[in-house]
Motif scaffolding. Structure first.
Motif, mmCIF file in Angstrom:
data_model
loop_
_atom_site.group_PDB
_atom_site.id
_atom_site.type_symbol
_atom_site.label_atom_id
_atom_site.label_comp_id
_atom_site.label_asym_id
_atom_site.label_seq_id
_atom_site.Cartn_x
_atom_site.Cartn_y
_atom_site.Cartn_z
ATOM 1 N N ILE A 110 26.159 -30.403 14.833
ATOM 2 C CA ILE A 110 27.219 -30.599 13.837
ATOM 3 C C ILE A 110 27.071 -29.577 12.724
ATOM 4 C CG2 ILE A 110 28.064 -32.157 12.031
ATOM 5 C CD1 ILE A 110 27.333 -34.477 13.944
ATOM 6 N N ARG A 111 25.848 -29.384 12.254
ATOM 7 C CA ARG A 111 25.606 -28.417 11.183
ATOM 8 C C ARG A 111 26.006 -27.011 11.613
ATOM 9 N NH1 ARG A 111 20.070 -28.971 10.101
ATOM 10 N NH2 ARG A 111 20.606 -30.885 9.008
ATOM 11 N N LEU A 112 25.674 -26.646 12.833
ATOM 12 C CA LEU A 112 26.036 -25.316 13.328
ATOM 13 C C LEU A 112 27.546 -25.155 13.464
ATOM 14 C CD1 LEU A 112 23.400 -24.714 16.141
ATOM 15 C CD2 LEU A 112 23.507 -23.609 13.911
ATOM 16 N N LEU A 113 28.203 -26.173 13.970
ATOM 17 C CA LEU A 113 29.640 -26.092 14.191
ATOM 18 C C LEU A 113 30.438 -26.115 12.892
ATOM 19 C CD1 LEU A 113 29.915 -28.400 17.312
ATOM 20 C CD2 LEU A 113 30.297 -25.933 17.248
ATOM 21 N N ASN A 114 29.890 -26.713 11.846
ATOM 22 C CA ASN A 114 30.602 -26.799 10.578
ATOM 23 C C ASN A 114 30.349 -25.625 9.651
ATOM 24 O OD1 ASN A 114 32.071 -29.169 10.916
ATOM 25 N ND2 ASN A 114 30.314 -30.426 10.399
ATOM 26 N N THR A 115 29.368 -24.789 9.932
ATOM 27 C CA THR A 115 29.101 -23.647 9.067
ATOM 28 C C THR A 115 29.837 -22.429 9.594
ATOM 29 O OG1 THR A 115 27.092 -23.102 10.288
ATOM 30 C CG2 THR A 115 26.845 -24.450 8.318
ATOM 31 N N ASP A 116 30.314 -21.631 8.670
ATOM 32 C CA ASP A 116 30.993 -20.390 9.023
ATOM 33 C C ASP A 116 29.965 -19.277 8.966
ATOM 34 O OD1 ASP A 116 32.805 -18.429 9.590
ATOM 35 O OD2 ASP A 116 33.748 -18.454 7.621
ATOM 36 N N GLU A 117 29.716 -18.654 10.087
ATOM 37 C CA GLU A 117 28.655 -17.644 10.183
ATOM 38 C C GLU A 117 28.945 -16.425 9.312
ATOM 39 O OE1 GLU A 117 27.492 -15.422 13.955
ATOM 40 O OE2 GLU A 117 26.269 -17.224 14.004
ATOM 41 N N THR A 118 30.205 -16.157 9.012
ATOM 42 C CA THR A 118 30.537 -14.967 8.228
ATOM 43 C C THR A 118 30.213 -15.152 6.749
ATOM 44 O OG1 THR A 118 32.802 -15.733 7.904
ATOM 45 C CG2 THR A 118 32.382 -14.293 9.801
ATOM 46 N N THR A 119 30.135 -16.401 6.275
ATOM 47 C CA THR A 119 29.879 -16.621 4.855
ATOM 48 C C THR A 119 28.420 -16.918 4.554
ATOM 49 O OG1 THR A 119 30.396 -18.970 5.057
ATOM 50 C CG2 THR A 119 32.200 -17.501 4.442
ATOM 51 N N THR A 120 27.624 -17.187 5.552
ATOM 52 C CA THR A 120 26.221 -17.488 5.293
ATOM 53 C C THR A 120 25.435 -16.198 5.147
ATOM 54 O OG1 THR A 120 25.774 -17.644 7.659
ATOM 55 C CG2 THR A 120 26.270 -19.702 6.501
ATOM 56 N N ALA A 121 24.682 -16.112 4.087
ATOM 57 C CA ALA A 121 23.851 -14.946 3.828
ATOM 58 C C ALA A 121 22.405 -15.284 4.164
ATOM 59 C CB ALA A 121 23.953 -14.543 2.365
ATOM 60 N N PRO A 122 21.647 -14.309 4.594
ATOM 61 C CA PRO A 122 20.240 -14.596 4.871
ATOM 62 C C PRO A 122 19.515 -15.009 3.599
ATOM 63 C CG PRO A 122 20.724 -12.257 5.146
ATOM 64 C CD PRO A 122 22.001 -12.942 4.850
ATOM 65 N N ARG A 123 18.504 -15.824 3.763
ATOM 66 C CA ARG A 123 17.733 -16.275 2.609
ATOM 67 C C ARG A 123 16.953 -15.114 2.005
ATOM 68 N NH1 ARG A 123 15.039 -21.806 4.921
ATOM 69 N NH2 ARG A 123 16.988 -22.871 5.347
ATOM 70 N N LYS A 124 16.892 -15.118 0.693
ATOM 71 C CA LYS A 124 16.136 -14.078 0.006
ATOM 72 C C LYS A 124 14.722 -14.572 -0.246
ATOM 73 C CE LYS A 124 20.080 -12.012 -2.282
ATOM 74 N NZ LYS A 124 20.680 -11.620 -3.541
ATOM 75 N N ARG A 125 13.774 -13.720 -0.046
ATOM 76 C CA ARG A 125 12.391 -14.072 -0.316
ATOM 77 C C ARG A 125 12.089 -13.831 -1.786
ATOM 78 N NH1 ARG A 125 8.460 -12.200 4.518
ATOM 79 N NH2 ARG A 125 9.539 -13.296 6.168
ATOM 80 N N HIS A 126 11.312 -14.716 -2.326
ATOM 81 C CA HIS A 126 10.896 -14.551 -3.711
ATOM 82 C C HIS A 126 9.727 -13.571 -3.761
ATOM 83 C CE1 HIS A 126 13.431 -17.794 -5.072
ATOM 84 N NE2 HIS A 126 12.992 -18.541 -4.071
ATOM 85 N N ALA A 127 9.693 -12.775 -4.799
ATOM 86 C CA ALA A 127 8.595 -11.823 -4.965
ATOM 87 C C ALA A 127 7.307 -12.595 -5.211
ATOM 88 C CB ALA A 127 8.883 -10.886 -6.123
ATOM 89 N N SER A 128 6.204 -12.073 -4.724
ATOM 90 C CA SER A 128 4.932 -12.736 -4.964
ATOM 91 C C SER A 128 4.622 -12.679 -6.452
ATOM 92 C CB SER A 128 3.819 -12.081 -4.149
ATOM 93 O OG SER A 128 3.682 -10.740 -4.544
ATOM 94 N N GLN A 129 3.977 -13.721 -6.913
ATOM 95 C CA GLN A 129 3.708 -13.821 -8.343
ATOM 96 C C GLN A 129 2.546 -12.904 -8.720
ATOM 97 O OE1 GLN A 129 3.590 -17.787 -9.604
ATOM 98 N NE2 GLN A 129 3.527 -17.302 -11.775
ATOM 99 N N LYS A 130 2.699 -12.236 -9.821
ATOM 100 C CA LYS A 130 1.680 -11.300 -10.295
ATOM 101 C C LYS A 130 0.993 -11.894 -11.516
ATOM 102 C CE LYS A 130 3.323 -7.743 -7.831
ATOM 103 N NZ LYS A 130 3.137 -7.836 -6.464
ATOM 104 N N TYR A 131 -0.296 -11.762 -11.584
ATOM 105 C CA TYR A 131 -1.076 -12.230 -12.726
ATOM 106 C C TYR A 131 -1.767 -11.044 -13.369
ATOM 107 C CZ TYR A 131 -0.395 -16.859 -10.773
ATOM 108 O OH TYR A 131 0.156 -18.022 -10.293
#
Length: 75
Positions: A48-69
């Motif tokens: 259901i989730r796959l059929l209801n999502t529009d593949e053209t509008t979904t963007a790949p997830r962005k990775r967060h930069a590793s935290q710097k100390y």
């Protein structure tokens, strides 16, 4: 079963079934969903989730930069 169908084939099937699912009424959606889930081996909720999502509008997830100390924080 999932093992017998390649990922490319499953994606092609998803794209061909998505339009039919979108235009179907409530009862026919259940039938389309049953056939898609049986052919791909996906669980119904995931299908259901796959059929209801529009593949053209979904963007790949962005990775967060590793935290710097700085040196003060490091022990």
């Amino acid at each position: 079963m999932i093992g017998t169908m390649s990922l490319t084939t499953r994606r092609e099937l998803l794209n061909s079934v998505r339009q039919r699912y979108e235009n179907a009424d409530w009862i026919d959606k259940g039938r389309v969903l049953d056939g898609f889930a049986a052919a791909t081996g996906y669980e119904r909720k995931y299908a259901i989730r796959l059929l209801n999502t529009d593949e053209t509008t979904t963007a790949p997830r962005k990775r967060h930069a590793s935290q710097k100390y700085d040196e003060q924080v490091e022990c």
